[in-house]
Design a protein around this motif. Sequence first.
Motif, PDB file in Angstrom:
ATOM      1  N   ASN A  23     -10.759  22.603  40.276  1.00 27.00           N
ATOM      2  CA  ASN A  23     -12.313  23.006  40.271  1.00 27.00           C
ATOM      3  C   ASN A  23     -12.862  22.692  41.622  1.00 27.00           C
ATOM      4  OD1 ASN A  23     -11.881  23.933  37.659  1.00 27.00           O
ATOM      5  ND2 ASN A  23     -11.975  21.946  37.053  1.00 27.00           N
ATOM      6  N   SER A  45      -8.055  27.877  42.161  1.00 28.45           N
ATOM      7  CA  SER A  45      -8.267  29.223  41.567  1.00 28.45           C
ATOM      8  C   SER A  45      -9.454  29.325  40.840  1.00 28.45           C
ATOM      9  CB  SER A  45      -7.142  29.281  40.429  1.00 28.45           C
ATOM     10  OG  SER A  45      -7.112  30.731  40.014  1.00 28.45           O
ATOM     11  N   GLY A  46     -10.478  30.415  41.051  1.00 32.02           N
ATOM     12  CA  GLY A  46     -11.519  30.677  40.645  1.00 32.02           C
ATOM     13  C   GLY A  46     -12.711  29.912  41.325  1.00 32.02           C
ATOM     14  N   GLU A  47     -12.505  29.428  42.547  1.00 30.90           N
ATOM     15  CA  GLU A  47     -13.758  28.882  43.458  1.00 30.90           C
ATOM     16  C   GLU A  47     -13.977  29.911  44.353  1.00 30.90           C
ATOM     17  OE1 GLU A  47     -15.152  25.844  42.856  1.00 30.90           O
ATOM     18  OE2 GLU A  47     -14.109  25.885  40.971  1.00 30.90           O
ATOM     19  N   LYS A  95     -13.381  34.180  48.311  1.00 32.23           N
ATOM     20  CA  LYS A  95     -13.002  33.968  46.709  1.00 32.23           C
ATOM     21  C   LYS A  95     -11.592  33.467  46.781  1.00 32.23           C
ATOM     22  CE  LYS A  95     -16.202  37.201  44.531  1.00 32.23           C
ATOM     23  NZ  LYS A  95     -16.407  38.262  43.800  1.00 32.23           N
ATOM     24  N   ASN A  97      -8.945  34.185  44.022  1.00 35.21           N
ATOM     25  CA  ASN A  97      -8.597  34.768  42.707  1.00 35.21           C
ATOM     26  C   ASN A  97      -7.281  33.850  42.140  1.00 35.21           C
ATOM     27  OD1 ASN A  97     -10.612  36.685  42.773  1.00 35.21           O
ATOM     28  ND2 ASN A  97      -9.576  37.926  44.012  1.00 35.21           N
ATOM     29  N   GLU A  98      -6.660  33.408  42.941  1.00 36.93           N
ATOM     30  CA  GLU A  98      -5.541  32.043  42.875  1.00 36.93           C
ATOM     31  C   GLU A  98      -5.878  31.194  43.796  1.00 36.93           C
ATOM     32  OE1 GLU A  98      -1.711  33.462  44.835  1.00 36.93           O
ATOM     33  OE2 GLU A  98      -2.335  35.014  43.831  1.00 36.93           O
TER      34      GLU A  98
END
Length: 113
Positions: A23, A45-47, A95, A97-98
């Motif tokens: 995160n 991932s997601g950051e 971004k 995504n992974e």
Amino acid sequence: MENPEIEKAKVFIIVEILEYIPNSVVIKTIIRKTTGNVSAVSFDSGEALSEKTSPFDTFIQIIDGRAEVLIDGNSSLLQTGQSIIIPAHSRNTIKANERFKMISTIIKSGYEQ
């Protein structure tokens, strides 16, 4: 005070100087000068980095994984070994995504003309 840069005249493997943290986005300064800087960055991932503009060109090179780079609303998907230059004054977002790692190089000189 601790020097935030990597030790000079010492061999290192760029992809190994920073870890993935859950995160998180982790930034490690390689070298910082008044004329620009080079950083290694890891994204879980997601950051993402929030949308911004810079008065300078920024060179991005993916050194592990895959990234999505948005420049003025146009998306580019980059994988290990690929690079892109974010033009000065362009709206941009990076971004994950992974998870991925990248090198970011900002050159601040040459804009005086």
